[in-house]
Motif scaffolding. Structure first.
Motif, short mmCIF file in Angstrom:
data_model
loop_
_atom_site.label_atom_id
_atom_site.label_comp_id
_atom_site.label_asym_id
_atom_site.label_seq_id
_atom_site.Cartn_x
_atom_site.Cartn_y
_atom_site.Cartn_z
N UNK A 81 0.85 -1.19 0.00
CA UNK A 81 0.00 0.00 0.00
C UNK A 81 0.89 1.24 0.00
N UNK A 82 0.71 2.07 -1.01
CA UNK A 82 1.51 3.30 -1.13
C UNK A 82 0.78 4.50 -0.55
N UNK A 83 -0.54 4.51 -0.67
CA UNK A 83 -1.36 5.61 -0.13
C UNK A 83 -2.70 5.04 0.28
N UNK A 84 -3.22 5.52 1.41
CA UNK A 84 -4.55 5.14 1.88
C UNK A 84 -5.09 6.31 2.70
N UNK A 96 1.34 -0.27 -4.74
CA UNK A 96 2.56 -0.32 -5.55
C UNK A 96 2.91 -1.77 -5.85
N UNK A 97 3.13 -2.07 -7.15
CA UNK A 97 3.48 -3.43 -7.57
C UNK A 97 4.89 -3.51 -8.14
N UNK A 98 5.70 -2.49 -7.88
CA UNK A 98 7.05 -2.48 -8.43
C UNK A 98 7.09 -1.65 -9.69
N UNK A 99 6.94 -2.29 -10.84
CA UNK A 99 6.97 -1.58 -12.12
C UNK A 99 5.69 -0.79 -12.36
#
Length: 211
Positions: A81-84, A96-99
């Motif tokens: 989770x990058x933002x919540x 975020x999944x990397x690429x």
């Protein structure tokens, strides 16, 4: 001044989600990861992906999926989770999944930033406020690679169909045994075919050779 103040939250959302970035399906569809629908069962697609022609042009940088208020919203791919939180009055979750990364809104988040999530794991609940389909509830689902928006339906095999050129297909070789009039003289083949096409009474045509 009042109008500029009202646009400030939208500007913040644009910076986070790169709404002003170039939008295209530049990524190779052959390399697409296999994901899962963020709503279950597989929902109705209310509005499909429609990338703008210019970075700030009109378009639809994601897809809208019909849902119900309170319905669990799930991660399409494993990631972190990058933002919540809330932006411009609606709940937003970014994974975020990397690429790449996926976005989900409007969602009441049940996860915290930094948490690792599996594909299909619940991120939160679907909200009505901020719905693109108001007064219906729907999830706006996005997929981003770098600064490029992609069609998230490709993750579930529901993206645009890619047609292959005709010359890329190898036709099956014809076998003489499979031809209905193999071995007949050329004129007989032509007249017989004409007779069959004539329907009832066509056999009378095939009984006579041309002069």
């Amino acid at each position: 001044m009042r109008r500029l103040a009202s646009l400030a939250p939208c500007a913040a959302l644009s910076v986070l989600l790169l709404c002003g970035a170039p939008s295209s399906a530049a990524a190779d569809a052959d390399a697409d990861p296999r994901g899962s629908w963020p709503l279950r069962p597989a929902p109705e697609v209310v509005q499909r992906f429609d990338p703008p022609e210019t970075p700030y042009g009109a378009g639809h940088r994601g897809v809208d999926l019909a849902g119900a208020v309170g319905q669990p919203v799930r991660a399409a791919l494993p990631g972190a989770v990058r933002y919540a939180g809330r932006l411009a009055g609606r709940g937003v979750v970014v994974v975020d999944h990397g690429a790449t990364r996926t976005t989900y809104e409007p969602v009441t988040a049940h996860v915290e930033v930094g948490r690792a999530v599996a594909a299909g794991e619940a991120l939160g609940a679907l909200e009505l406020a901020g719905s693109h389909c108001f007064p219906r509830a729907c999830l706006h689902w996005g997929w981003i690679q770098g600064e490029t928006y992609l069609d998230p339906l490709r993750l579930v095999g529901a993206g645009p169909v890619r047609l292959l050129p005709l010359w890329s297909l190898s036709p099956a070789p014809a076998r003489a045994a499979a031809l209905p009039y193999a071995g007949l003289p050329l004129w007989a083949t032509w007249v017989t075919t004409l007779g069959r096409a004539a329907g009832v009474g066509g056999d009378a045509i095939t009984a006579r050779a041309p002069p």
